[in-house]
Structure formats: structure tokens, C-alpha cells
Design a protein around this motif. Structure first.
Motif, PDB file in Angstrom:
ATOM      1  N   CYS A   4       0.832  -1.210   0.000  1.00 22.31           N
ATOM      2  CA  CYS A   4       0.000   0.000   0.000  1.00 22.31           C
ATOM      3  C   CYS A   4       0.864   1.255   0.000  1.00 22.31           C
ATOM      4  CB  CYS A   4      -0.921  -0.009   1.216  1.00 22.31           C
ATOM      5  SG  CYS A   4      -2.149  -1.337   1.220  1.00 22.31           S
ATOM      6  N   LEU A   5       1.945   1.241   0.768  1.00 25.08           N
ATOM      7  CA  LEU A   5       2.845   2.388   0.835  1.00 25.08           C
ATOM      8  C   LEU A   5       3.510   2.634  -0.513  1.00 25.08           C
ATOM      9  CD1 LEU A   5       4.082   4.495   2.778  1.00 25.08           C
ATOM     10  CD2 LEU A   5       5.918   2.852   3.221  1.00 25.08           C
ATOM     11  N   ARG A  65      -4.743   5.843   3.460  1.00 25.08           N
ATOM     12  CA  ARG A  65      -5.605   5.522   4.604  1.00 25.08           C
ATOM     13  C   ARG A  65      -5.451   4.051   4.994  1.00 25.08           C
ATOM     14  NH1 ARG A  65      -9.212   8.392   1.181  1.00 25.08           N
ATOM     15  NH2 ARG A  65      -9.368  10.585   1.825  1.00 25.08           N
ATOM     16  N   ARG A  66      -5.271   3.208   3.992  1.00 21.85           N
ATOM     17  CA  ARG A  66      -5.066   1.780   4.290  1.00 21.85           C
ATOM     18  C   ARG A  66      -3.760   1.577   5.055  1.00 21.85           C
ATOM     19  NH1 ARG A  66      -6.332  -3.207   1.875  1.00 21.85           N
ATOM     20  NH2 ARG A  66      -6.188  -4.705   3.585  1.00 21.85           N
ATOM     21  N   CYS A  67      -2.721   2.310   4.667  1.00 14.38           N
ATOM     22  CA  CYS A  67      -1.440   2.235   5.384  1.00 14.38           C
ATOM     23  C   CYS A  67      -1.625   2.588   6.856  1.00 14.38           C
ATOM     24  CB  CYS A  67      -0.416   3.195   4.772  1.00 14.38           C
ATOM     25  SG  CYS A  67       0.288   2.680   3.207  1.00 14.38           S
ATOM     26  N   ILE A  68      -2.303   3.697   7.101  1.00 12.69           N
ATOM     27  CA  ILE A  68      -2.494   4.160   8.474  1.00 12.69           C
ATOM     28  C   ILE A  68      -3.374   3.189   9.253  1.00 12.69           C
ATOM     29  CG2 ILE A  68      -3.538   5.990   9.873  1.00 12.69           C
ATOM     30  CD1 ILE A  68      -2.611   7.976   7.697  1.00 12.69           C
ATOM     31  N   GLY A  69      -4.372   2.623   8.583  1.00  8.75           N
ATOM     32  CA  GLY A  69      -5.225   1.644   9.242  1.00  8.75           C
ATOM     33  C   GLY A  69      -4.460   0.392   9.628  1.00  8.75           C
ATOM     34  N   MET A 110       0.953   2.936  14.066  1.00 13.47           N
ATOM     35  CA  MET A 110       2.174   3.508  14.639  1.00 13.47           C
ATOM     36  C   MET A 110       3.240   3.725  13.569  1.00 13.47           C
ATOM     37  SD  MET A 110       1.834   4.054  17.867  1.00 13.47           S
ATOM     38  CE  MET A 110       3.572   4.301  18.186  1.00 13.47           C
ATOM     39  N   GLY A 111       2.911   3.463  12.318  1.00 11.84           N
ATOM     40  CA  GLY A 111       3.907   3.503  11.247  1.00 11.84           C
ATOM     41  C   GLY A 111       4.114   4.896  10.676  1.00 11.84           C
ATOM     42  N   ALA A 165      -3.214  18.132   9.642  1.00 14.29           N
ATOM     43  CA  ALA A 165      -3.991  17.218  10.490  1.00 14.29           C
ATOM     44  C   ALA A 165      -3.374  15.830  10.513  1.00 14.29           C
ATOM     45  CB  ALA A 165      -5.432  17.149   9.992  1.00 14.29           C
ATOM     46  N   THR A 166      -2.910  15.353   9.350  1.00 13.19           N
ATOM     47  CA  THR A 166      -2.318  14.020   9.264  1.00 13.19           C
ATOM     48  C   THR A 166      -1.019  13.945  10.058  1.00 13.19           C
ATOM     49  OG1 THR A 166      -3.290  13.688   7.065  1.00 13.19           O
ATOM     50  CG2 THR A 166      -1.472  12.240   7.683  1.00 13.19           C
TER      51      THR A 166
END
Length: 289
Positions: A194-195, A216-220, A224-225, A247-248
Motif C-alpha cells: 500500500c505504501l 488511509r489503508r497504510c495508516i489503518g 504507529m507507522g 492534520a495528518t
């Protein structure tokens, strides 16, 4: 010395000592797990050791069959079946323990897709490179093996330290979507796929929403990444959306603990604040970085 000290939490089914539970944010040792393949590798290494000591193919197959019968994990059962087939067909040297373990682990299709995508991208064929990644991610998604469900979420962690920070943050309400749900591990290669997709798509302004979707998939997958947050923030930045950039990054800085990633976060934050016209905040960000 406590014999547990030298063992990975992924392969030990025991509770955390009560005196350490609050500090680690964990009740069971598997609540500290970070390595998706650790248990499978451990089983593979035990099998390889036993197989190397066996003198006939029949005896080797019997060893693997017994392991298959002991496990209720479908992945382990399938790995045992593949290894039995390979041993019977002389596709793997039973005395080469590394080869036996690698056969048991099987190919990581997601990592293979990353390698293929990078090779294609080097030729300038970015759309085709993204298609390779999308196909691999789509196949993983279709299996539903790593899809969040009401009582379980699938996450990746880069270290035991990040897992502990996540555990404690979850108890403090920082990861509300994961509250009261069991945490299981997803393969790091799914996160990296995804990244990689975000990186390839970030300059395709007509595919910004697609890039943000992978972000968003990466963050989900890896709450902590740092790379996932920072890459998604960069995608927002490249299309001029400084508010979402800020915000991100702020969301990431709430739990970041690695000095180099904190510094990079503040550096990106400073640039975004400066571009948004908030000069004093931008200067403060540069000083923090």
C-alpha cells in the motif's frame, strides 16, 4: 533467569506477569507480538531439524503429517501439505534445513509484487507498476484474511517498542476504532504494498483519491507507522491541501517516538504551516525539527 526472557512473544502462549501488565498495556504475551511469520518460522525450523535426522522419505512425510494434525491453523496445515508434496517429489533437499524452512514459509506474493512493481517503475511504466500492486492487494483483500471485523482488527508493527506504545495508547483511548477488539497481525508486506502504491501515485494528480485511499489503508494497517502518515501527508501537500497535511502529521506526532521520524514530521509540518500562511507556527516547526 526466567526462561521466557529469551523467547519471542509470538510463540509463547502465556500471560504477562501482573506486575508488568500496566507498563506493557498487555495481559497476554501475544498482545506484544509484532512478527507475522514468527510462529510459522518456529514450526518450520522444528520440522527442518526433525526432517534432517530422518533417514527415509516416508519417515519425513510422517513427521510433517503429525505436525499438520496437531495444528488447527489453516495456514500451517496448508504449509505442511506443500512441504509433504515437495519432499515426496524431491523438490527440496531434506538435509538443507534453510531450504526446508523456506519451502514451509512459502513465497510472499505481496513482497514479490513490490519487487516486480519497482522493476516496472524503473522503466517509466508507472501505471503498470501500480496495477501490479493493486492486483496483489486486491487478492489479499478478496481472501478476507486481513479484513477488520467487529471483534478483531489486523495490524502491523515495526518493533516491540511500537507495539507497547500502541497498547498503552489504545488503553488511553487514542485508537478508538480498535477499542475492545482483539488485535491480530497482518503481514508487513501488505502495508509496504500500500505504501509503494501511494509513492507511485503521488504525482498523478488525476489519481489523488486513489493515492489517498492507499494512504488511509497504510495508516489503518500500521497506526504507529511513521512512513504511512508522512507519505499520506505528502500526497495532501502535493495537491495543495495544507489543512489535511497538518492534520495528518499532527495525528502521527501524537504517538511518534523515533527521533528521526519525529524530526521529519515537524519538518513537513513546518513547510505545510508556512505554505498555509501561518509563518510563526512554521518557524516553530522548523526549530522543533
Amino acid at each position: 533467569a526466567n526462561p521466557l526472557r529469551g523467547m519471542q512473544p509470538e510463540i509463547v502462549d502465556q500471560p504477562v506477569p501482573e506486575s508488568a501488565r500496566a507498563a506493557l498495556g498487555a495481559n497476554e504475551l501475544f498482545d506484544l507480538a509484532v512478527n507475522y511469520n514468527a510462529k510459522r518460522r518456529s514450526i518450520g525450523e522444528r520440522l527442518a531439524d526433525s526432517i534432517a535426522k530422518a533417514s527415509t522419505t516416508t519417515e519425513r512425510v510422517r513427521i510433517v503429517t503429525a505436525m499438520r494434525g496437531e495444528s488447527d491453523d489453516p495456514d500451517i496445515q496448508d504449509a505442511c501439505t506443500d512441504l509433504m508434496v515437495a519432499l515426496t517429489a524431491d523438490e527440496v533437499d531434506p538435509n538443507d534445513q534453510n531450504a526446508v524452512v523456506n519451502k514451509f514459509l512459502g513465497e510472499d506474493e505481496l513482497m514479490a509484487a513490490i519487487m516486480q512493481s519497482r522493476s516496472i517503475a524503473e522503466k517509466g511504466e508507472l501505471d503498470e507498476a501500480v496495477m501490479v500492486l493493486a492486483a496483489a492487494i486486491g487478492k489479499a483483500d478478496l481472501s478476507d484474511r486481513f479484513a477488520d471485523v467487529p471483534d478483531t482488527v489486523f495490524r502491523c508493527f515495526e518493533s516491540y517498542a511500537s507495539r507497547v506504545v500502541y497498547n498503552r495508547g489504545r488503553l488511553a483511548g487514542l485508537f478508538g476504532q480498535d477499542a475492545d477488539r482483539q488485535v491480530k497481525l497482518a503481514p508487513d508486506s501488505l502495508y509496504f504494498c500500500c505504501l509503494e502504491a501511494v509513492k507511485l501515485l503521488e504525482h498523478s494528480f488525476d489519481r489523488t483519491e486513489e493515492a489517498l485511499g492507499y494512504g488511509r489503508r497504510c495508516i489503518g494497517l500500521a497506526p504507529m507507522g511513521g512512513p504511512g502518515y508522512l507519505q499520506m501527508a505528502r500526497t495532501y501537500m502535493l495537491v495543495g491541501d495544507m489543512d489535511n497535511t497538518v492534520a495528518t502529521i499532527n495525528r502521527y506526532l501524537e504517538t511518534a517516538f523515533l527521533p528521526n521520524e519525529i524530526a521529519m514530521g515537524y519538518y513537513q509540518l513546518a513547510y505545510a504551516e508556512w505554505k498555509a500562511g501561518r509563518l510563526q507556527t512554521g518557524v516553530a516547526g522548523y526549530l522543533k525539527s
